[in-house]
Design a protein around this motif. Structure first.
Motif, PDB file in Angstrom:
ATOM      1  N   LYS A   1      -9.760 -11.168  -2.666  1.00 15.15           N
ATOM      2  CA  LYS A   1      -9.489 -11.217  -1.608  1.00 15.15           C
ATOM      3  C   LYS A   1      -9.759  -9.562  -1.051  1.00 15.15           C
ATOM      4  CE  LYS A   1      -5.749 -13.937  -1.750  1.00 15.15           C
ATOM      5  NZ  LYS A   1      -4.574 -14.494  -0.815  1.00 15.15           N
ATOM      6  N   LYS A   2      -9.123  -9.389  -1.862  1.00  8.79           N
ATOM      7  CA  LYS A   2      -8.364  -8.014  -0.938  1.00  8.79           C
ATOM      8  C   LYS A   2      -9.300  -6.713  -1.711  1.00  8.79           C
ATOM      9  CE  LYS A   2      -3.634  -9.328  -0.660  1.00  8.79           C
ATOM     10  NZ  LYS A   2      -2.619  -9.639  -0.560  1.00  8.79           N
ATOM     11  N   THR A   3      -9.637  -6.678  -3.332  1.00  9.42           N
ATOM     12  CA  THR A   3     -10.437  -5.114  -3.832  1.00  9.42           C
ATOM     13  C   THR A   3     -11.629  -5.882  -3.890  1.00  9.42           C
ATOM     14  OG1 THR A   3      -7.875  -5.144  -4.756  1.00  9.42           O
ATOM     15  CG2 THR A   3     -10.013  -4.008  -5.535  1.00  9.42           C
TER      16      THR A   3
ATOM     17  N   THR B   1      -6.975  -1.749  -2.172  1.00  8.32           N
ATOM     18  CA  THR B   1      -7.053  -2.785  -0.513  1.00  8.32           C
ATOM     19  C   THR B   1      -8.023  -1.137  -0.072  1.00  8.32           C
ATOM     20  OG1 THR B   1      -5.738  -1.084   0.421  1.00  8.32           O
ATOM     21  CG2 THR B   1      -4.960  -3.804  -0.969  1.00  8.32           C
TER      22      THR B   1
ATOM     23  N   ASP C   1       0.596  -1.460  -0.262  1.00  6.36           N
ATOM     24  CA  ASP C   1      -0.081   0.337   0.249  1.00  6.36           C
ATOM     25  C   ASP C   1       1.146   1.135   0.010  1.00  6.36           C
ATOM     26  OD1 ASP C   1      -2.574  -1.470   0.076  1.00  6.36           O
ATOM     27  OD2 ASP C   1      -2.670  -1.817   2.587  1.00  6.36           O
TER      28      ASP C   1
ATOM     29  N   GLU D   1      -6.124 -12.271  -5.537  1.00  5.78           N
ATOM     30  CA  GLU D   1      -5.754 -10.905  -5.147  1.00  5.78           C
ATOM     31  C   GLU D   1      -7.068  -9.791  -5.220  1.00  5.78           C
ATOM     32  OE1 GLU D   1      -3.110 -11.583  -3.045  1.00  5.78           O
ATOM     33  OE2 GLU D   1      -1.836  -9.822  -3.850  1.00  5.78           O
TER      34      GLU D   1
END
Ligand code: ADP
Ligand code: ADP
Ligand code: ZN
Length: 213
Positions: free
Chosen positions: A177-179, A88, A61, A174
């Motif tokens: 899970k994260k976005t 994120t 980040d 990804e």
């Protein structure tokens, strides 16, 4: 007017961002493009992120927030298009804080919905003009003349190292899970507007135009 184009890899964010730059004079801020630029110019930052990007994992980040902060203060136009950022919740919070500091806000988050099968097809056929950055596809959106860019006449077409099925799987995971939690985050704020990203490029353009007014 500042907007986010939110969607998985291959959803069409870059394609739509370029259109908005042409028609509205907005400024495209793609963290993927910024990171690739750092990578190809061999800067310290580029060397640090190269291996991570190749596998399809997200870079930290801190790095992408730093890149965005720099551009927000150095570029101007008829609003920013955030393409591939935030990815994120921490990046979303940082973006809100950065915009507030500049006395600006977010107008709309356009969520581009596409299913995984279409993404595999799109990503494995994607190529880009090395001179002007125009995005093409082998079957769906080829150049009019093979090997020559419709926009600038350039002949150096490039393919991304991470545009293969193995890396795409990691990128998709990804994303989920994260976005994808950002969909709920922006829905709760009332900023989220979904579009059908499976439609033709011009149809998606029309949907986005209708949302932005
Ligand atoms: P895509 O076309 O798959 O959406 P991008 O060009 O936006 O891909 O990003 C390529 C790669 O750059 C990502 O897989 C990731 O490694 C890195 N990256 C780009 N933007 C971000 C971000 N906001 N946060 C973390 N990593 C990022
Ligand atoms: P992202 O920036 O979200 O990763 P791109 O805009 O680079 O996605 O598009 C990925 C690939 O899919 C490119 O080859 C592009 O030409 C193609 N593409 C973009 N939008 C569409 C669409 N609506 N329908 C079919 N193919 C598309
Ligand atoms: Zn070109």
């Amino acid at each position: 007017m500042n907007i986010i184009l939110l969607g998985p890899p291959g959803a069409g964010k870059g394609t739509q961002a370029r259109h908005l730059v042409e028609t509205r004079g907005m400024v495209q801020l793609s963290t993927g493009d910024m990171l690739r630029e750092a990578k190809s110019s061999g800067t310290k930052l580029g060397q640090k992120v190269a291996a991570i990007m190749d596998t399809g994992k997200l870079v930290t980040d801190e790095i992408v927030i730093g890149l965005i902060e720099e551009k927000l203060t150095s570029e101007s136009g008829a609003g920013f298009i955030f393409d591939g950022f935030p990815r994120t919740l921490a990046q979303a919070d940082a973006l809100a804080a950065l915009l507030a500091k500049l006395g600006q806000s977010l107008h709309t988050v356009v969520e581009m919905r596409v299913d995984d099968d279409a993404l595999v097809k799109r990503i494995t056929g994607r190529f880009t003009c090395g001179d002007c950055g125009e995005v093409y596809h082998d079957d769906i959106n080829p150049t009019a003349k093979a090997g020559i860019c419709d926009k600038c006449g350039g002949t150096e077409m490039t393919r991304r190292g991470d545009d293969n099925e193995v890396s795409l799987r990691t990128r998709l995971m990804e994303y989920y899970k994260k976005t994808s939690p950002l969909i709920g985050y922006y829905y709760a704020k009332g900023d989220l507007r979904p579009v059908n990203g499976l439609a033709d490029i011009t149809e998606v353009q029309k949907s986005i135009e209708a949302i932005l007014g």
